[in-house]
Design an enzyme around this catalytic site. Structure first.
Site, PDB file in Angstrom:
ATOM      1  N   SER A 183       0.953  -1.395  -0.048  1.00  0.00           N
ATOM      2  CA  SER A 183       0.022   0.045   0.113  1.00  0.00           C
ATOM      3  C   SER A 183       0.965   1.243  -0.054  1.00  0.00           C
ATOM      4  O   SER A 183       1.644   1.323  -0.838  1.00  0.00           O
ATOM      5  CB  SER A 183      -0.846  -0.074   1.140  1.00  0.00           C
ATOM      6  OG  SER A 183      -1.950   0.779   1.137  1.00  0.00           O
ATOM      7  N   THR A 184       0.718   2.116   1.138  1.00  0.00           N
ATOM      8  CA  THR A 184       1.564   3.251   1.131  1.00  0.00           C
ATOM      9  C   THR A 184       2.932   3.245   1.002  1.00  0.00           C
ATOM     10  O   THR A 184       3.681   2.297   1.488  1.00  0.00           O
ATOM     11  CB  THR A 184       1.134   4.068   2.480  1.00  0.00           C
ATOM     12  OG1 THR A 184      -0.263   4.155   2.371  1.00  0.00           O
ATOM     13  CG2 THR A 184       1.894   5.627   2.510  1.00  0.00           C
ATOM     14  N   HIS A 210      -2.914  -0.853  -3.048  1.00  0.00           N
ATOM     15  CA  HIS A 210      -4.067  -0.173  -2.970  1.00  0.00           C
ATOM     16  C   HIS A 210      -4.145   1.180  -3.730  1.00  0.00           C
ATOM     17  O   HIS A 210      -3.303   2.092  -3.458  1.00  0.00           O
ATOM     18  CB  HIS A 210      -4.218   0.256  -1.356  1.00  0.00           C
ATOM     19  CG  HIS A 210      -4.328  -0.827  -0.457  1.00  0.00           C
ATOM     20  ND1 HIS A 210      -3.998  -0.873   0.646  1.00  0.00           N
ATOM     21  CD2 HIS A 210      -5.061  -2.210  -0.678  1.00  0.00           C
ATOM     22  CE1 HIS A 210      -4.331  -2.251   1.331  1.00  0.00           C
ATOM     23  NE2 HIS A 210      -4.965  -2.784   0.214  1.00  0.00           N
ATOM     24  N   MET A 305      -0.196   1.105   4.931  1.00  0.00           N
ATOM     25  CA  MET A 305      -0.985   1.353   6.369  1.00  0.00           C
ATOM     26  C   MET A 305      -2.036   0.454   6.348  1.00  0.00           C
ATOM     27  O   MET A 305      -2.235  -0.256   5.812  1.00  0.00           O
ATOM     28  CB  MET A 305      -1.860   2.837   5.897  1.00  0.00           C
ATOM     29  CG  MET A 305      -1.149   4.191   6.236  1.00  0.00           C
ATOM     30  SD  MET A 305      -1.991   5.488   6.141  1.00  0.00           S
ATOM     31  CE  MET A 305      -2.849   5.354   4.411  1.00  0.00           C
ATOM     32  N   ASP A 308      -4.763  -4.943   6.055  1.00  0.00           N
ATOM     33  CA  ASP A 308      -5.129  -5.413   5.165  1.00  0.00           C
ATOM     34  C   ASP A 308      -4.059  -6.550   4.724  1.00  0.00           C
ATOM     35  O   ASP A 308      -2.800  -6.274   4.460  1.00  0.00           O
ATOM     36  CB  ASP A 308      -5.466  -4.720   3.835  1.00  0.00           C
ATOM     37  CG  ASP A 308      -6.124  -5.656   2.921  1.00  0.00           C
ATOM     38  OD1 ASP A 308      -6.683  -6.612   2.985  1.00  0.00           O
ATOM     39  OD2 ASP A 308      -5.805  -5.112   1.490  1.00  0.00           O
TER      40      ASP A 308
END
Length: 365
Positions: A183-184, A210, A305, A308
């Protein structure tokens, strides 16, 4: 207690006002000031010394990409969260911004009402600012964030393997698929890691990053130019092939299903609900991979973050997958790998520059 200081940079007064209002509502955050173009922002940085900028990409005089270049050269400790539009051009520019070191990005709201738009901005911006604060050692922001908190350990499905059985089963077989959750910080991490994989890796690679719709296609195109493997945005119904990297499209859930011949595996894109506030979701993909590649999966959980991927890794672990986790020091945000590491789901924890090497070992046994 030190607050996180934010400079709002946008040429549109409506967005400057909306973002400024949101920042003043978030505990632990303070508004350092506003600027309506990049040149003014750079002048204000010298006196205001903000921790982070919210930065519009398209502005007159000096755009967001030019500001990022200056930040990297002169103020490398100051972060930036980009505001982007949901267009092909906007997504391409956002990929360039992330390559230049932007922490993350949010979409400018598509809603017509100001109240709805402000609510959408706050929902996206608050957890992002909290993650940035934690990554830079600024005291954690107070208050709840939406959909990003780590689950308590008790909510994670119980492990079925004993430590002894785990050692006997995991990682013994040659992996026939690689699946990655990120993600991030992901676009930059993937642009460093994926080019290290050889073009003859011999297995397919499935990734959930994401991102919203449109942006995942820009990401795939950007990565494809850098990698020996072919990188593409996944399409519904296509058979997965070795030496191809499939990135889940934003706004869709991606899973594996049986091929029409009963032997090959193919990609199924669905409109199933978000999981962990994510669509695509890492958990959703990981569970499906576990259904078809028992004892023959390499799973990688990387910077990001939230939580998930944790429950999906529990499933893969119980099906004897080999699990690689990115270490805290090389993560932009040590969120997604943290809980699986604490629960003992991860077989090996390595820095970003060693992940490709571990993947190759697992598929070349």
């Amino acid at each position: 207690m030190k607050k996180l200081s934010v400079l709002v940079v946008d040429d549109t007064i409506v967005y400057r006002k909306a973002i400024s209002d949101v920042i003043e509502e978030i505990p632990g955050v303070e508004l350092a000031g506003v600027a309506h173009n990049g040149k003014i922002a750079l002048a204000k940085i010298k006196t205001l010394q903000p921790d982070i900028l919210t930065l519009d990409i398209e502005m007159p005089v000096m755009n967001g990409l030019e500001v990022l270049q200056e930040l990297r050269a002169k103020y490398p400790k100051i972060g930036a969260i980009m505001l982007s539009t949901l267009t092909a051009e906007g997504s391409d520019m956002t990929m360039k911004a992330l390559e230049l070191g932007a922490f993350d990005f949010i979409l400018k709201p598509q809603t017509k009402g100001q109240a709805e738009g402000k609510k959408a901005i706050k929902q996206l911006l608050q957890p992002m600012l909290k993650a940035f604060a934690q990554s830079r050692g600024v005291p954690a922001l107070r208050g709840k964030t939406t959909g990003t908190a780590r689950p308590s350990v008790t909510k994670v499905p119980p492990r079925k393997f004993t430590s002894l059985n785990r050692k006997k089963t995991a990682g013994k077989s040659k992996s026939e698929i690689v699946t990655i959750g990120i993600s991030t910080g992901g676009p930059n991490a993937l642009s460093q890691m994926l080019p290290q994989l050889p073009g003859d890796l011999g297995v397919p690679v499935l990734i959930v990053q994401h991102m919203p719709p449109v942006f995942t296609k820009s990401l795939a195109n950007s990565l494809d130019k850098k990698c020996a493997l072919h990188v593409k945005e996944a399409e519904d119904g296509e058979n997965i092939l070795p030496n191809v990297v499939y990135i889940a499209p934003g706004g869709k859930q991606m899973k594996l299903v049986a091929g029409l011949d009963g032997q090959n595996r193919r990609i199924k894109l669905t409109n199933d609900p978000p999981e962990n506030s994510c669509k695509p979701s890492v958990d959703y993909l990981f569970r499906s991979v576990g259904d078809y590649y028992v004892g023959r999966t390499t799973a990688v959980i990387m910077t990001g973050m939230g939580s998930d991927g944790t429950k999906g890794l529990a499933v893969l672990r119980d099906k004897a997958a080999y699990i690689i986790g990115q270490d805290e020091a090389s993560c932009v945000v040590y969120g997604m790998p943290k809980t699986p590491a604490e629960l003992g789901y991860i077989d090996t924890v390595v820095p970003l520059n060693k992940i490709a090497e571990e993947i190759v070992k697992s598929v070349k046994k």
